[in-house]
Enzyme design. Structure first.
Site, PDB file in Angstrom:
ATOM      1  N   THR A 207       0.546  -1.378   0.325  1.00 15.04           N
ATOM      2  CA  THR A 207      -0.354   0.117   0.001  1.00 15.04           C
ATOM      3  C   THR A 207       1.587   1.962  -0.045  1.00 15.04           C
ATOM      4  O   THR A 207       1.480   1.370   1.038  1.00 15.04           O
ATOM      5  CB  THR A 207      -0.847  -0.223   1.746  1.00 15.04           C
ATOM      6  OG1 THR A 207      -1.395  -1.366   1.138  1.00 15.04           O
ATOM      7  CG2 THR A 207      -1.799   0.939   1.798  1.00 15.04           C
ATOM      8  N   ASP A 228      -7.761  -3.750   1.378  1.00 11.27           N
ATOM      9  CA  ASP A 228      -7.977  -3.689   2.243  1.00 11.27           C
ATOM     10  C   ASP A 228      -7.204  -2.604   2.798  1.00 11.27           C
ATOM     11  O   ASP A 228      -6.607  -3.110   4.352  1.00 11.27           O
ATOM     12  CB  ASP A 228      -6.426  -4.970   2.683  1.00 11.27           C
ATOM     13  CG  ASP A 228      -6.639  -6.062   2.772  1.00 11.27           C
ATOM     14  OD1 ASP A 228      -8.063  -6.295   1.753  1.00 11.27           O
ATOM     15  OD2 ASP A 228      -6.315  -7.413   1.731  1.00 11.27           O
ATOM     16  N   THR A 248       0.931  -0.962   5.476  1.00 11.81           N
ATOM     17  CA  THR A 248       0.338  -1.558   5.120  1.00 11.81           C
ATOM     18  C   THR A 248       1.489  -2.617   5.055  1.00 11.81           C
ATOM     19  O   THR A 248       1.481  -3.418   5.981  1.00 11.81           O
ATOM     20  CB  THR A 248       1.886  -1.156   4.192  1.00 11.81           C
ATOM     21  OG1 THR A 248       1.920  -1.127   2.282  1.00 11.81           O
ATOM     22  CG2 THR A 248       3.482  -1.203   4.755  1.00 11.81           C
ATOM     23  N   GLY A 249       1.098  -3.867   4.375  1.00  7.12           N
ATOM     24  CA  GLY A 249       0.607  -5.270   4.175  1.00  7.12           C
ATOM     25  C   GLY A 249      -0.282  -6.056   4.664  1.00  7.12           C
ATOM     26  O   GLY A 249      -1.235  -5.585   3.890  1.00  7.12           O
ATOM     27  N   GLY A 251      -3.272  -7.123   4.819  1.00  9.87           N
ATOM     28  CA  GLY A 251      -4.556  -6.280   5.575  1.00  9.87           C
ATOM     29  C   GLY A 251      -5.598  -6.796   6.372  1.00  9.87           C
ATOM     30  O   GLY A 251      -6.691  -6.481   7.455  1.00  9.87           O
TER      31      GLY A 251
END
Length: 337
Positions: A207, A228, A248-249, A251
């Site tokens: 993201t 997400d 970020t990652g 979600g």
């Protein structure tokens, strides 16, 4: 005697190395990943007299146009039906207003639509076709978000028997076959394994998360991605009385812990931004040690930090910083914990 004993301690503290970002003055632009053009755009907006909210919107919009990392904007990670949809959110830390869109279809400028939700409705989040119809009423163009790249990604996924995916406890076995799926009868569910199983190294939801602290102390935060990120407090959060953060990652995991909100609350209680970010990661680690994720944090004085969860193939997290001490945006890195 007491005065003499305090002098060595004071000397040690003065010589201790400064914490990363601890003396950074305002304004500040901070964003996930080395998306420098997004950082530049946000800074230019501030330099031309724009607000922190304007800066977040312009920075995220650049990533949408440039399809940052293939997971932001049109032509990115398609869903299991082959369609690319977009998520975005933007938050004003002064008014605590939020605008967000989820599963936005056929509209390229997701962060722009999120800004319109904030400005022209009393809603926080619009999703799916309702979000698309709203965007059209605001003047956004309805257009296909698929590209040859996203179509190829979907075709390759189908060729791998739809691996990886996010189904569980269904028939046919989702770890081996494509759907359509049906729920397993209760009689054959694994009663000893009711929890979510992380999907290994499937880092499919990167993201652009951005935090901006204006020179006046006004905060804003936002995100844009193919999935997400539009949940306030999860993807991003801002509050002028404490600071702002973005995540970020994965979600699906992150939203269960509201990491951005939690980081801001840690900073409100006096934690250094780096420590606040680390505490958020450690909190999630207790439940999901193999989750993929990172958080960026900044307080209202311009101090900033970041943290990430260490995995075999993810040991360091890169993020961008631009403040009034720097002549250009700089990429900084933090070792994962």
């Amino acid at each position: 005697m007491a005065r003499k004993s305090n002098l060595p301690l004071l000397f040690v503290l003065l010589l201790a190395p400064a914490h990363v970002g601890s003396s950074s003055p305002l304004p500040l632009v901070l964003n996930t990943w080395p998306f420098q053009n997004a950082t530049d755009a946000a800074w230019r907006t501030l330099a031309s007299g724009g607000s922190s909210l304007d800066a977040v919107e312009s920075g995220c919009a650049v990533c949408e146009k440039e399809q940052c990392d293939g997971t932001v904007g049109f032509g990115g990670s398609p869903d299991e039906f082959g369609e690319t949809t977009l998520d975005a959110m933007i938050m004003d830390g002064t008014t605590m207003d939020v605008g967000a869109v989820g599963a936005l279809r056929r509209i390229k400028n997701a962060i722009g639509v999120a800004r319109k939700v904030l400005e022209y409705t009393t809603h926080t989040l619009l999703v799916g076709e309702s979000a698309t119809k709203f965007a059209e009423s605001m003047g956004f163009i309805n257009e296909d978000l698929s590209t040859s790249t996203s179509q190829a990604l979907h075709a390759a996924w189908l060729a791998r028997n739809c691996q990886p995916n996010y189904w569980r406890d269904v028939i046919p076995d989702s770890s081996k076959y494509c759907g359509p799926y049906k729920p397993k009868p209760h009689s054959i569910l694994k009663q000893d394994d009711p929890t979510y199983q992380e999907k290994g190294n499937n880092y499919g939801h990167d993201t652009i998360g951005m935090v901006v602290i204006h020179k006046t102390g006004h905060t804003a935060a936002g995100t844009s991605t193919n999935g997400d990120s539009p949940i306030p407090g999860s993807g991003a959060y801002a509050d002028d009385t404490a600071g702002a953060a973005a995540a970020t990652g994965d979600g699906d995991i992150l939203m269960r812990f509201l990491p951005s909100y939690q980081a801001v609350e840690y900073m409100r209680s006096g934690e250094d931004p780096t420590i606040a970010c680390q505490k958020v990661i450690l909190r999630i680690q207790k439940h999901f040690p193999n989750f993929f994720g990172a958080v960026i944090c900044a307080n209202v004085t311009g101090s900033y930090g970041a943290a990430c969860n260490k995995l075999p193939t993810f040991t360091q997290f890169s993020f961008m910083v631009y403040n009034s001490l720097k002549h250009q945006p700089s990429e900084e890195k933090v070792d994962c914990i």
